[in-house]
Design an enzyme around this catalytic site. Structure first.
Site, PDB file in Angstrom:
ATOM      1  N   GLU A   1      45.433  26.980  -2.442  1.00  0.00           N
ATOM      2  CA  GLU A   1      45.132  25.540  -2.403  1.00  0.00           C
ATOM      3  C   GLU A   1      44.150  25.160  -3.525  1.00  0.00           C
ATOM      4  OE1 GLU A   1      44.988  23.157   1.276  1.00  0.00           O
ATOM      5  OE2 GLU A   1      42.914  22.753   0.753  1.00  0.00           O
TER       6      GLU A   1
ATOM      7  N   ARG B   1      42.341  -2.445 -27.040  1.00  0.00           N
ATOM      8  CA  ARG B   1      41.385  -3.463 -26.582  1.00  0.00           C
ATOM      9  C   ARG B   1      40.465  -3.817 -27.758  1.00  0.00           C
ATOM     10  NH1 ARG B   1      39.840  -7.759 -23.651  1.00  0.00           N
ATOM     11  NH2 ARG B   1      37.679  -7.639 -22.929  1.00  0.00           N
TER      12      ARG B   1
ATOM     13  N   GLN C   1      31.396   4.320 -31.043  1.00  0.00           N
ATOM     14  CA  GLN C   1      31.137   5.732 -30.739  1.00  0.00           C
ATOM     15  C   GLN C   1      30.894   5.969 -29.236  1.00  0.00           C
ATOM     16  OE1 GLN C   1      27.564   7.862 -32.213  1.00  0.00           O
ATOM     17  NE2 GLN C   1      28.984   8.737 -33.701  1.00  0.00           N
TER      18      GLN C   1
END
Ligand SMILES: Cc1cc2nc3c(=O)[nH]c(=O)nc-3n(C[C@H](O)[C@H](O)[C@H](O)COP(=O)(O)OP(=O)(O)OC[C@H]3O[C@@H](n4cnc5c(N)ncnc54)[C@H](O)[C@@H]3O)c2cc1C
Length: 382
Positions: free
Chosen positions: A245, A271, A282
């Site tokens: 798991e 954007r 940055q």
């Protein structure tokens, strides 16, 4: 270690991505909102062998080696945006089907393996109780000797897939004096067994299309033939299932991290603020560089753990390291993705806030981050 993928593994990856993008993603946001488990999509995933990746073809499974199965789960996490469905598939396969395949006797495999590996039956793994949790083996649910079998009494909680399950893997206390050193026994049984009842559904912040509930066991008679593994061997079964798991969930999570990275890059490139893309700033590009670095490190740790699956106890350490690192990196990456998407990231018009809600659970299920640190430090002699 060379982790380059074989042509066959590349094909598995491509096929799962093509399938999930075409079949699994529509209405994922609605399912999240309404906590709807998509059984019809589950059955389609079963047809693609996702519910029984390593099970031999004879039982309708994918017949994959462990490493290929991990690659398949990474591909699922990348391409399926329904985090709850991914989690339901992982919980079923990793903590249900895998231990059944490894510890089941011929009769149990005949009875259950074909239906669970093809997805016709859904498995639930029942370990956690209200008073155990992180102290997983501190069980109150008991299986007491009765005639030629046992009577199970008690309750389990946080049972993922519980409300929709057909087959239960349950861990019980069979010898109080021995506790986790030989006093825990695993049983596999049909959900319709008399005395089993489903409690209220538990509403979650994320992974909402995977349903979860409490389960009650009142005077449930089981026979010797329902024991998975040995009597007193439940700890071994559980530890084996957790190795699978922790590694398999980490694989699914690195797939999702890859998707979040790509979505964040695309958004940062398109954007425009102050006449330039935010990716040129940055503060944004460094966030993305960190996401990439964490993803690459997490993938290597996951592949290392995957490489050791089914090879013995030594690999439990690798699985815990991968689980701890990837779940925390995944949650951090989802948070970074929300930040990069600004106000849009916070709205449900974009799938990013859902990814963050899905990610947070990863630091809790399969043992919390604290418990992984406990496991790692105990391997270091502390
Ligand atoms: C989404 C999801 C799905 C799940 N699915 C299943 C399932 O299918 N089957 C199942 O059996 N269980 C399932 N669980 C349960 C899960 O395994 C437990 O929630 C987890 O082990 C933590 O137990 P707890 O919630 O009782 O927290 P607690 O044990 O009460 O822990 C609370 C806090 O205390 C800390 N803590 C506790 N003990 C220690 C310690 N010794 N050292 C350091 N810190 C400690 C924990 O890290 C945590 O921060 C699921 C949980 C989630 C969130």
């Amino acid at each position: 270690m060379d982790f380059s993928l074989s042509n066959e593994q590349k094909l598995i990856r491509e096929q799962i991505i093509a399938f999930a993008e075409k079949e699994l993603n529509s209405k994922a946001a609605e399912r999240d909102k309404d906590q709807l488990f998509p059984r019809e999509l589950w059955l389609k995933a079963g047809e693609q062998k996702l519910t029984g990746l390593t099970v031999p073809s004879l039982f309708g499974g994918g017949n994959m080696d462990p490493f290929s199965a991990i690659i398949a789960l990474e591909a699922l996490g990348y391409s399926c945006t329904d985090g709850g469905l991914n989690f339901a598939i992982c919980a079923h396969f990793l903590a249900g089907v895998s231990p059944l395949l490894h510890f089941g006797n011929n009769a149990q495999k005949e009875k259950y393996l074909s239906s669970v590996s093809t997805g016709k039956s859904i498995m639930v793994n029942c370990m956690t109780e209200n008073t155990s949790g992180s102290d997983a083996f501190h069980l109150k649910t008991s299986a007491k000797r009765y005639k030629d079998g046992f009577i199970i009494d008690g309750s389990k909680t946080f049972a993922s897939n519980g409300p929709v399950a057909d087959t239960i893997l349950i861990y019980t206390l069979t010898d109080e004096n021995k506790g986790f050193l030989g006093g825990i026994t695993a049983f596999i049984l049909d959900m319709k067994t008399e005395g089993i009842s489903i409690g209220n559904s538990l509403e979650k912040m994320g992974l909402r299309s995977c349903n979860m509930c409490e389960l009650f066991f009142d005077n449930v008679f089981v026979s010797e033939s329902d024991i998975l593994g040995q009597i007193g061997g439940g700890t071994t079964v559980f530890n084996y299932s957790m190795e699978w798991e922790r590694t398999g969930m980490a694989a699914c999570q690195i797939g999702s991290m890859q998707r979040l990275l790509e979505q964040s890059i695309k958004y940062a490139q398109t954007r425009i603020i102050s006449n330039e893309s935010i990716g040129k700033k940055q503060a944004v590009s460094h966030r993305i560089a960190n996401m990439k670095m964490q993803l690459e490190a997490g993938r290597l740790l996951t592949y290392k753990a995957a490489n050791g699956l089914n090879t013995g106890r030594e690999n439990t350490l690798n699985a815990s390291i991968a689980k701890l690192f990837v779940s925390e990196a995944y949650t951090a990456a989802a948070m970074e993705a929300v930040t990069i998407h600004g106000g849009n990231g916070y709205t449900s018009s974009y799938p990013i806030e859902r990814a963050l809600r899905d990610a947070i659970g990863s630091t809790i299920y399969s043992g919390t981050s604290d418990i992984q640190r406990n496991i790692i430090s105990s391997w270091l002699g502390l």
